[in-house]
Enzyme design. Structure first.
Site, mmCIF file in Angstrom:
data_model
loop_
_atom_site.group_PDB
_atom_site.id
_atom_site.type_symbol
_atom_site.label_atom_id
_atom_site.label_comp_id
_atom_site.label_asym_id
_atom_site.label_seq_id
_atom_site.Cartn_x
_atom_site.Cartn_y
_atom_site.Cartn_z
ATOM 1 N N CYS B 37 0.813 -1.213 0.000
ATOM 2 C CA CYS B 37 0.000 0.000 0.000
ATOM 3 C C CYS B 37 0.845 1.261 0.000
ATOM 4 C CB CYS B 37 -0.951 -0.002 1.189
ATOM 5 S SG CYS B 37 -0.142 -0.325 2.746
ATOM 6 N N ASP B 39 2.436 2.384 2.550
ATOM 7 C CA ASP B 39 2.386 2.999 3.873
ATOM 8 C C ASP B 39 3.764 2.956 4.525
ATOM 9 O OD1 ASP B 39 -0.253 3.345 3.507
ATOM 10 O OD2 ASP B 39 -0.926 2.051 5.141
ATOM 11 N N CYS B 63 -2.904 5.135 5.515
ATOM 12 C CA CYS B 63 -4.347 5.263 5.665
ATOM 13 C C CYS B 63 -4.732 5.466 7.132
ATOM 14 C CB CYS B 63 -5.030 4.023 5.116
ATOM 15 S SG CYS B 63 -4.666 2.560 6.103
ATOM 16 N N CYS B 106 -2.264 -3.230 8.477
ATOM 17 C CA CYS B 106 -1.895 -2.018 9.212
ATOM 18 C C CYS B 106 -1.474 -2.373 10.640
ATOM 19 C CB CYS B 106 -3.064 -1.042 9.275
ATOM 20 S SG CYS B 106 -3.620 -0.507 7.645
#
Lengths: 173, 144
Positions: B37, B39, B63, B106
């Site tokens: 992603c 991140d 996110c 996450c």
């Protein structure tokens, strides 16, 4: 059937997008519901499914970045999933570099420095392009580890550019 | 996708955002990322000589779930011993924040960040101790 097979192609990194578009249109027409009024429900359902697969394949293959990610996936590394292997592939120095750039961008955003943010994004876009080229070379020579690493870079750079674009949009609205 | 209330709460009122001095011998820095992603998460822990996490700061580009996960662990680790902090799992984080399956990564990132920060601290300490053993010899001229 993989996305390439949907179009009757072998997995390739470079393809003629214009020709792909024409092929997509031709295949879509063949599957169009208007052509199947006389067909039974099963045939119509199958045509719908094929249309969905065709559209998915087209979306992925027309975009050189998504195409490269897809070729990597066919070689067994899915960068869309959360594999630990894919995570470990990014060197610390690279993560630090991205972090530093992100922080610089954040400072520019706080001060409303649009032009400088754009300049950063342009630099990053050049590096993204270079990483994509290296990824394609690695995919061609079947160096999956290197391709994974380079496409990982492409992903981080893409996020960075999106961030700048969101900033520009916000500023212009 | 709808975020849970706890995710929104941590996202809007993130705890412990910031940086600690990377050069401080008692600060461990964990920098982790997820290419899936894009991140990026940095967690820094200030750990006392007797192994207690005294302070935690994080910076996450990603996110809402990634930000909430790091905010949550930055609160959780404070006051814990290094050994206790090591045992925090992504499952606990995901459960606390009611993360949906697509956002589990996450919480994995946050768990990895804790472990990376502790590892960095321990490596720093080991290096310091190794130098402490070598240094006096180097500094003291040969005794007659």
């Amino acid at each position: 059937m993989n996305h390439f097979e949907v179009f009757g192609l072998a997995p390739v990194l470079e393809l003629d997008v214009k020709a792909l578009e024409q092929r997509h249109r031709a295949l879509s027409l063949e599957l169009h519901p208007d052509r199947l009024v006389a067909a039974d429900a099963k045939a119509r359902l199958s045509a719908l499914e094929k249309t969905a697969a065709l559209n998915d394949a087209f979306k992925v293959l027309k975009d050189p970045v998504r195409r490269a990610f897809y070729v990597l996936r066919l070689k067994g590394v899915d960068l869309e999933s959360e594999g630990g292997a894919a995570r470990a592939a990014m060197p610390m120095a690279f993560l630090e570099e991205v972090m530093e750039r992100r922080e610089r961008l954040e400072a520019l955003k706080a001060r409303g420095e649009l032009a400088q943010a754009r300049a950063l994004a342009d630099d990053v876009a050049r590096e993204q392009q270079a990483a994509l080229e290296r990824a394609k070379a690695a995919l061609t020579s079947d160096d999956v580890a290197e391709a994974t690493h380079q496409l990982g870079r492409v992903r981080y750079y893409a996020r960075f550019i999106e961030e700048v674009e969101a900033f520009e949009e916000e500023a212009s609205s | 996708m709808a975020y849970s209330e706890k995710v929104i709460e941590h996202y809007e009122n993130s705890r412990n955002v910031g940086t600690l001095d990377k050069e401080d011998p008692n600060v461990g820095t964990g920098l982790v990322g997820a290419p899936a992603c894009g991140d990026l998460m940095r967690l820094q822990l200030k750990i006392s000589d007797d192994g207690i996490v005294q302070d935690a700061k994080f910076k996450t580009y990603g996110c809402g779930s990634a930000i909430a996960s790091s905010s949550l662990v930055s609160e959780w680790v404070k006051g814990k011993s290094v050994d206790e902090a090591q045992t925090i799992t992504n499952k606990e984080i995901a459960r606390e924040l009611s993360l949906p399956p697509v956002k589990i990564h996450c919480s994995v990132l946050a768990e990895d960040a804790i472990k990376a920060a502790i590892k960095d601290f321990q490596e720093k300490r080991a290096k310091r101790q190794a130098q402490a053993v070598v240094a006096p010899k180097a500094e003291t001229p040969a005794q007659p």
